[in-house]
Every structure is written in structure tokens, then in C-alpha cells.
Design an enzyme around this catalytic site. Sequence first.
Site, PDB file in Angstrom:
ATOM      1  N   ARG A  15       0.866  -1.177  -0.069  1.00 34.69           N
ATOM      2  CA  ARG A  15       0.141   0.134  -0.128  1.00 34.69           C
ATOM      3  C   ARG A  15       0.638   1.593   0.109  1.00 34.69           C
ATOM      4  NH1 ARG A  15      -0.409   0.356   5.548  1.00 34.69           N
ATOM      5  NH2 ARG A  15       0.050  -1.632   7.028  1.00 34.69           N
ATOM      6  N   VAL A  54      10.411  -7.380   7.817  1.00 33.19           N
ATOM      7  CA  VAL A  54      10.961  -7.349   7.528  1.00 33.19           C
ATOM      8  C   VAL A  54      12.233  -7.083   9.658  1.00 33.19           C
ATOM      9  CG1 VAL A  54      10.816  -5.614   5.626  1.00 33.19           C
ATOM     10  CG2 VAL A  54      11.448  -4.730   7.684  1.00 33.19           C
ATOM     11  N   ASN A  80      11.125   0.554   1.775  1.00 33.18           N
ATOM     12  CA  ASN A  80      10.111   0.733   1.507  1.00 33.18           C
ATOM     13  C   ASN A  80       9.036   1.005   3.440  1.00 33.18           C
ATOM     14  OD1 ASN A  80       7.909   3.310   0.876  1.00 33.18           O
ATOM     15  ND2 ASN A  80       7.023   1.312   0.620  1.00 33.18           N
ATOM     16  N   TYR A 143      12.064   7.989  14.896  1.00 31.24           N
ATOM     17  CA  TYR A 143      11.470   7.854  13.337  1.00 31.24           C
ATOM     18  C   TYR A 143      12.434   8.602  12.856  1.00 31.24           C
ATOM     19  CZ  TYR A 143       8.921   7.999   9.408  1.00 31.24           C
ATOM     20  OH  TYR A 143       8.561   8.052   7.335  1.00 31.24           O
ATOM     21  N   ALA A 144      12.702  10.328  13.224  1.00 25.37           N
ATOM     22  CA  ALA A 144      13.696  10.770  12.969  1.00 25.37           C
ATOM     23  C   ALA A 144      15.429  10.033  13.263  1.00 25.37           C
ATOM     24  CB  ALA A 144      14.164  12.049  14.248  1.00 25.37           C
TER      25      ALA A 144
HETATM   26  P1  NAP Z   1       2.127   3.125   4.779  1.00 26.66           P
HETATM   27  O1  NAP Z   1       1.395   3.572   4.288  1.00 26.66           O
HETATM   28  O2  NAP Z   1       2.319   2.735   6.189  1.00 26.66           O
HETATM   29  O3  NAP Z   1       2.990   1.314   4.274  1.00 26.66           O
HETATM   30  C1  NAP Z   1       4.527   1.170   4.830  1.00 26.66           C
HETATM   31  C2  NAP Z   1       3.840  -0.258   4.456  1.00 26.66           C
HETATM   32  O4  NAP Z   1       4.444  -0.551   4.885  1.00 26.66           O
HETATM   33  C3  NAP Z   1       2.910  -1.462   4.528  1.00 26.66           C
HETATM   34  O5  NAP Z   1       2.906  -2.046   2.489  1.00 26.66           O
HETATM   35  C4  NAP Z   1       2.794  -2.374   5.613  1.00 26.66           C
HETATM   36  O6  NAP Z   1       2.561  -3.455   5.722  1.00 26.66           O
HETATM   37  C5  NAP Z   1       4.422  -2.316   5.429  1.00 26.66           C
HETATM   38  N1  NAP Z   1       5.344  -2.796   6.893  1.00 26.66           N
HETATM   39  C6  NAP Z   1       5.103  -2.284   7.177  1.00 26.66           C
HETATM   40  N2  NAP Z   1       6.091  -3.047   8.866  1.00 26.66           N
HETATM   41  C7  NAP Z   1       6.614  -3.108   8.076  1.00 26.66           C
HETATM   42  C8  NAP Z   1       7.415  -4.774   8.731  1.00 26.66           C
HETATM   43  N3  NAP Z   1       7.801  -5.136   9.702  1.00 26.66           N
HETATM   44  N4  NAP Z   1       7.863  -5.767   8.226  1.00 26.66           N
HETATM   45  C9  NAP Z   1       7.248  -5.344   6.551  1.00 26.66           C
HETATM   46  N5  NAP Z   1       6.635  -4.565   6.020  1.00 26.66           N
HETATM   47  C10 NAP Z   1       5.807  -3.763   7.242  1.00 26.66           C
HETATM   48  O7  NAP Z   1       3.832   3.834   4.469  1.00 26.66           O
HETATM   49  P2  NAP Z   1       3.587   4.906   2.998  1.00 26.66           P
HETATM   50  O8  NAP Z   1       3.256   6.383   4.293  1.00 26.66           O
HETATM   51  O9  NAP Z   1       3.648   4.442   2.369  1.00 26.66           O
HETATM   52  O10 NAP Z   1       5.121   4.864   3.810  1.00 26.66           O
HETATM   53  C11 NAP Z   1       6.725   3.704   2.930  1.00 26.66           C
HETATM   54  C12 NAP Z   1       7.694   4.021   3.505  1.00 26.66           C
HETATM   55  O11 NAP Z   1       7.806   6.088   3.213  1.00 26.66           O
HETATM   56  C13 NAP Z   1       7.857   4.423   4.734  1.00 26.66           C
HETATM   57  O12 NAP Z   1       9.628   3.827   4.795  1.00 26.66           O
HETATM   58  C14 NAP Z   1       7.746   5.639   5.287  1.00 26.66           C
HETATM   59  O13 NAP Z   1       9.013   5.844   6.274  1.00 26.66           O
HETATM   60  C15 NAP Z   1       8.431   6.748   4.241  1.00 26.66           C
HETATM   61  N6  NAP Z   1       7.806   7.548   4.278  1.00 26.66           N
HETATM   62  C16 NAP Z   1       6.415   8.586   4.095  1.00 26.66           C
HETATM   63  C17 NAP Z   1       5.750   9.501   3.884  1.00 26.66           C
HETATM   64  C18 NAP Z   1       4.331   9.647   3.827  1.00 26.66           C
HETATM   65  O14 NAP Z   1       4.086  11.082   3.784  1.00 26.66           O
HETATM   66  N7  NAP Z   1       3.694   9.099   3.707  1.00 26.66           N
HETATM   67  C19 NAP Z   1       6.852  10.657   4.248  1.00 26.66           C
HETATM   68  C20 NAP Z   1       8.021  10.526   4.336  1.00 26.66           C
HETATM   69  C21 NAP Z   1       9.133   8.694   4.099  1.00 26.66           C
HETATM   70  P3  NAP Z   1       2.245  -4.232   6.225  1.00 26.66           P
HETATM   71  O15 NAP Z   1       1.618  -3.655   7.572  1.00 26.66           O
HETATM   72  O16 NAP Z   1       0.765  -5.867   5.766  1.00 26.66           O
HETATM   73  O17 NAP Z   1       3.590  -5.149   7.075  1.00 26.66           O
END
Ligand code: NAP
Length: 239
Positions: A15, A54, A80, A143-144
Amino acid sequence: MSNSAKVWLVTGGSRGIGRAIVEKALAGGNRVAVLARSPNKSNNEKQLNLIADVSDEAQLTAAIEQIISQWGRIDIVVNNAGLHRGGKASRLDLEDWEAVLQTNLTGALQVIRATESHLERGASIINIGAVVGFRGFPGDAAYASSKAGLAGLTRALAIEFASRDIRVNLVIPGLVLTDMTSGLSEKAMDSMRAMIPLGRLGTAMEIADVVHSVASATYMTGAFIPVDGGLMSTFGLPG
Ligand code: NAP
């Protein structure tokens, strides 16, 4: 499959931003392993859904073996998968601190260790950072710290892997509306939007577009690439 088609591994590809990276790779005719902890309902003949955490080395090893037995190689690894848990340092539950570091930092290292022996010359590793890894926000210590650590890991491994022509880069998304950010209040969203020079949130596909460019940028390694509407320009990126 064309000669230029690659085998991608996208952690957290079920997602949000990860899903957009997966969709773009599939649209380009590539094969994509999508790894997450929960079962992934999306299906495509060129998609391999893997269930693994992971932070769990044994689960990861089994998942990577599935990719190798099905497709024989991995060309692009996108770290990611991410977890956000807030809380001011004085009240932050140590379990939350550890869960965030385990997923965002140790998890990325473990994915790289589990895939490294399968990467050939020209392979690319892309870590997904965050603006808060460079600029402090109160209440975001875990997180930071995890994302600042990921920046350090990126540069260390860029040097370590350079002689094998394996590139390691950090793409830094700005604010994107996903499950991770959907809990932010309207007020918090407004004040964050006001800080972004382009005046709007990014989309997951705008991040995915840059991840794909970085994957094919053969002379780029150890780089930090913000995709944030100019947010990092307002305070500068350490060189
Ligand atoms: P998200 O919608 O919450 O999706 C997170 C994804 O990571 C999901 O597929 C989740 O699936 C998976 N995940 C979480 N923990 C995991 C684990 N321990 N092992 C395997 N898979 C895991 O997050 P997002 O906003 O798309 O963020 C994606 C990346 O971008 C992240 O690294 C986040 O820190 C970074 N980011 C996001 C933003 C933002 O504004 N959204 C900004 C800066 C950086 P399951 O829960 O099924 O495992």
C-alpha cells in the site's frame, strides 16, 4: 519480458508509496516481489506476494529464497517498509522506539544482507528516508532517529558496494497522504502544508517516479534525493 525488464523487490509494497512503486514497475513490464507482513490481495502474473516481517531474519531469508527459486535473481531492492510511532522522548515507550528502529533501520540492513549475495553488477538499492531524518520535529524521536540512521547506512553501503558496481541511494519523500499519515489532524496537515514551498502534498506516484529514475541512474550512488515540494530547501540538506 523485454531485455531491459528487471526483477524488483519492494518491501512495504502492499500500500501507500510502496504500492505506487510496484504499479509503476509492473506497468514497465518488470517482475516485482512485494513483501509485507499482512497478506496482499493485489495480483498480477508478474507479481510475487511475500509475507515477511523485515525485522525477522528467518522470515526474510525464506522470502528471498522464494524470489531466487522463481526468478533466479534480484536487480533492484527498495527498502520502503516503514513504521511511524510518535511520542516525546520523556514519555516514549521503549517498545515503540525499538519497533520503529527494528523496522526502519535494522529491517533495511537485514533486507540488504539477505539479498546482497544475489545482486550482480549494476544492481541498485534504494532506501526510503524521511525529511524528519534531517530536520527535528518534536515528538518524533524514534522515527527521526531511524531515518537519520538510514541516511548513514546509505552512505556507508554506497562506499562498501561501489567496487561491485552496486549503487545505494536515499530517496526522501515529503508529505504524502497514506495510511501512515491519515491519522494527522486537519490542523497539523494545514501547518505542514504551509511549510512546503510548492504549497501541496505529494502523491505516492510522484515519489515512485523518482524511485524509478534513481533505479536507472547508473552514475549515482550515496546520494540523498528529496522529493518533497521544496521542503528540505527551506533548511538545507547536509552535504
Ligand atoms: P504505509 O502506507 O503505512 O505503508 C507501509 C508499508 O510497509 C505497508 O505495506 C506495510 O505492510 C509495510 N510494513 C510495515 N512494517 C513492516 C515490517 N516490519 N515488515 C514488512 N513490511 C512492513 O506507509 P507509506 O506512507 O506508504 O510509507 C512508505 C515509506 O515512505 C516508509 O518508509 C515511510 O517512512 C516513508 N515516508 C512516508 C511519508 C509519507 O508522508 N507518507 C513521508 C516520508 C517518508 P504491513 O503492515 O502489512 O506489513
